[in-house]
Motif scaffolding. Structure first.
Motif, PDB file in Angstrom:
ATOM      1  N   ASN A  51       0.805  -1.222   0.000  1.00 50.99           N
ATOM      2  CA  ASN A  51       0.000   0.000   0.000  1.00 50.99           C
ATOM      3  C   ASN A  51       0.838   1.271   0.000  1.00 50.99           C
ATOM      4  N   PHE A 346      -1.200   4.853  -0.681  1.00 56.16           N
ATOM      5  CA  PHE A 346      -2.043   5.349  -1.781  1.00 56.16           C
ATOM      6  C   PHE A 346      -3.360   5.887  -1.224  1.00 56.16           C
ATOM      7  N   ALA A 347      -3.907   5.201  -0.236  1.00 53.02           N
ATOM      8  CA  ALA A 347      -5.181   5.635   0.347  1.00 53.02           C
ATOM      9  C   ALA A 347      -5.045   7.016   0.991  1.00 53.02           C
ATOM     10  N   VAL A 351      -4.288   8.954  -4.053  1.00 54.61           N
ATOM     11  CA  VAL A 351      -3.732   8.707  -5.384  1.00 54.61           C
ATOM     12  C   VAL A 351      -4.184   7.326  -5.830  1.00 54.61           C
ATOM     13  N   SER A 352      -4.680   7.240  -7.027  1.00 58.35           N
ATOM     14  CA  SER A 352      -5.010   5.917  -7.561  1.00 58.35           C
ATOM     15  C   SER A 352      -3.693   5.228  -7.894  1.00 58.35           C
ATOM     16  N   GLU A 353      -3.602   3.939  -7.615  1.00 56.69           N
ATOM     17  CA  GLU A 353      -2.356   3.215  -7.884  1.00 56.69           C
ATOM     18  C   GLU A 353      -1.990   3.295  -9.359  1.00 56.69           C
ATOM     19  N   LYS A 354      -2.983   3.419 -10.203  1.00 60.97           N
ATOM     20  CA  LYS A 354      -2.707   3.402 -11.635  1.00 60.97           C
ATOM     21  C   LYS A 354      -2.667   4.819 -12.219  1.00 60.97           C
ATOM     22  N   ALA A 355      -2.887   5.859 -11.365  1.00 60.02           N
ATOM     23  CA  ALA A 355      -2.955   7.218 -11.896  1.00 60.02           C
ATOM     24  C   ALA A 355      -1.634   7.621 -12.529  1.00 60.02           C
TER      25      ALA A 355
END
Length: 363
Positions: A51, A346-347, A351-355
């Motif tokens: 994470n 990320f939470a 931020v989205s992990e894939k952003a």
């Protein structure tokens, strides 16, 4: 930092009570009861890792080291506020063959330097904010010259191993192990040859800095030791008894006790890893709680690391011993743990992990 100092001198040389003294068989029995990895803590550390605010796996070995600490401390997240450095000093009978560039009298002088805070490891312990202990084995009574038979009898080897076990106490977060002993790279080379095959020439190196002539002498001493102790080839603990030294036996004991006490271990260079290899040969899982800090400049170390399937953390051309490489790895582990504990997730960051958006202004 000045070192705490312990003398395990056994002054009771004349009437040993064998019934209550430890035996190598007791040590062999303990090996069958070693705890395994704490998978719950390992999983918790891995989940946190996944994470953290970075691409998965991007911190490489820093990530696996934190998981290793959690696994063997049985604690997630792991802690590193109480690291200990233990240096064992022992005297070798084979030193009489001129296998070192230094005389055996250096043993006592170096122990004094550790106590006075003047050795390299004192500076590294201070820099790493680690507690240093020095354990002086029976320097006044070197082991026997192993070119004529076993270096130690059963009682002496078991006593040294048990002494190493007593150096471990609860509440330590990490143990760095090292040694000092004129002649011990010769002893280590003989141990490696007995455990993994080969001749003296395959395993010896310059050690303290011997010349070509000295190297030949060391190789011949190792070969003579193997010839004089055929039983060393049949059992790893016999190899330790016949070809090792008190400080190497103590390291074996400390590694076992660390496993029982849930203390991860950093191993130093060639001599220290050769002692550990006794346990690997007895049980390949016995060193799972150990990481080798550095690849020594001593040529046999690379070959030894391959034999026990370990990859050292760094290769700085060091060949000092005295736990210097292991001490130097403490700040590295602390850095790994700092990332693990203090990075955002990320939470948290939203931020989205894939952003993969455009650049962000940080004003």
């Amino acid at each position: 930092m000045p070192a705490d100092h312990d003398h395990p001198h056994d002054h009771d040389h004349h009437h040993h009570h064998h019934d209550d003294a430890p035996s190598m068989d007791d040590i062999r029995k303990v090996l069958k009861e070693l705890p395994g990895p704490d998978l719950e803590s390992a999983t918790a550390a891995l989940q946190r890792e996944q994470n953290l605010l970075k691409p998965r796996g991007a911190l490489g070995r820093l990530e696996t080291l934190v998981q290793w600490l959690a696994t063997w401390q049985a604690k997630a997240p792991p802690e590193l506020t109480h690291p200990r450095i233990a240096v064992f000093a022992g005297a070798h009978g084979v030193a009489a063959h001129g296998v070192s560039a230094y005389p055996a009298s250096v043993n006592a002088q170096m122990v004094q330097a550790f106590i006075n805070g003047h050795a390299a490891v004192n500076q590294l312990a201070t820099a790493a904010d680690a507690d240093l202990r020095v354990y002086e084995m029976d320097l006044a009574r070197p082991t026997a010259d192993f070119t004529h038979g076993p270096a130690m009898d059963e009682a002496r080897c078991a006593r040294a191993t048990a002494y190493g076990m007593m150096a471990v106490e609860p509440g330590l977060h990490l143990m760095c192990l090292g040694e000092m002993g004129i002649g011990n790279t010769t002893s280590a080379a003989a141990l490696c040859a007995a455990l993994f095959g080969g001749t003296g020439a395959d395993w010896v190196g310059p050690g303290t800095g011997v010349d070509e002539e000295g190297l030949k002498r060391k190789a011949a001493v190792v070969d003579a030791g193997l010839a004089a102790n055929p039983q060393a080839l049949t059992d790893p603990f016999e190899a330790l008894r016949c070809l090792g030294g008190e400080e190497l036996a103590a390291i074996v004991g400390a590694i076992i006790a660390c496993r029982l006490a849930r203390v991860p271990v950093l191993l130093d260079g060639f001599a220290c890893t050769a002692a550990a290899a006794v346990l690997h040969k007895a049980d390949p899982k016995a060193l799972d709680h150990c990481v080798v800090a550095h690849k020594s400049a001593e040529p046999g170390h690379a070959r030894l690391l391959a034999a026990i399937n370990k990859q050292a953390l760094f290769d700085f051309g060091m060949r000092l011993g005295e736990a210097s490489g292991a001490a130097l790895a403490i700040p590295l582990l602390r850095s790994a743990l700092a990332c693990h504990l203090n990075m955002g997730t990320f939470a948290d960051a939203g931020v989205s992990e894939k952003a993969a958006g455009g650049p962000v202004s940080l004003h």
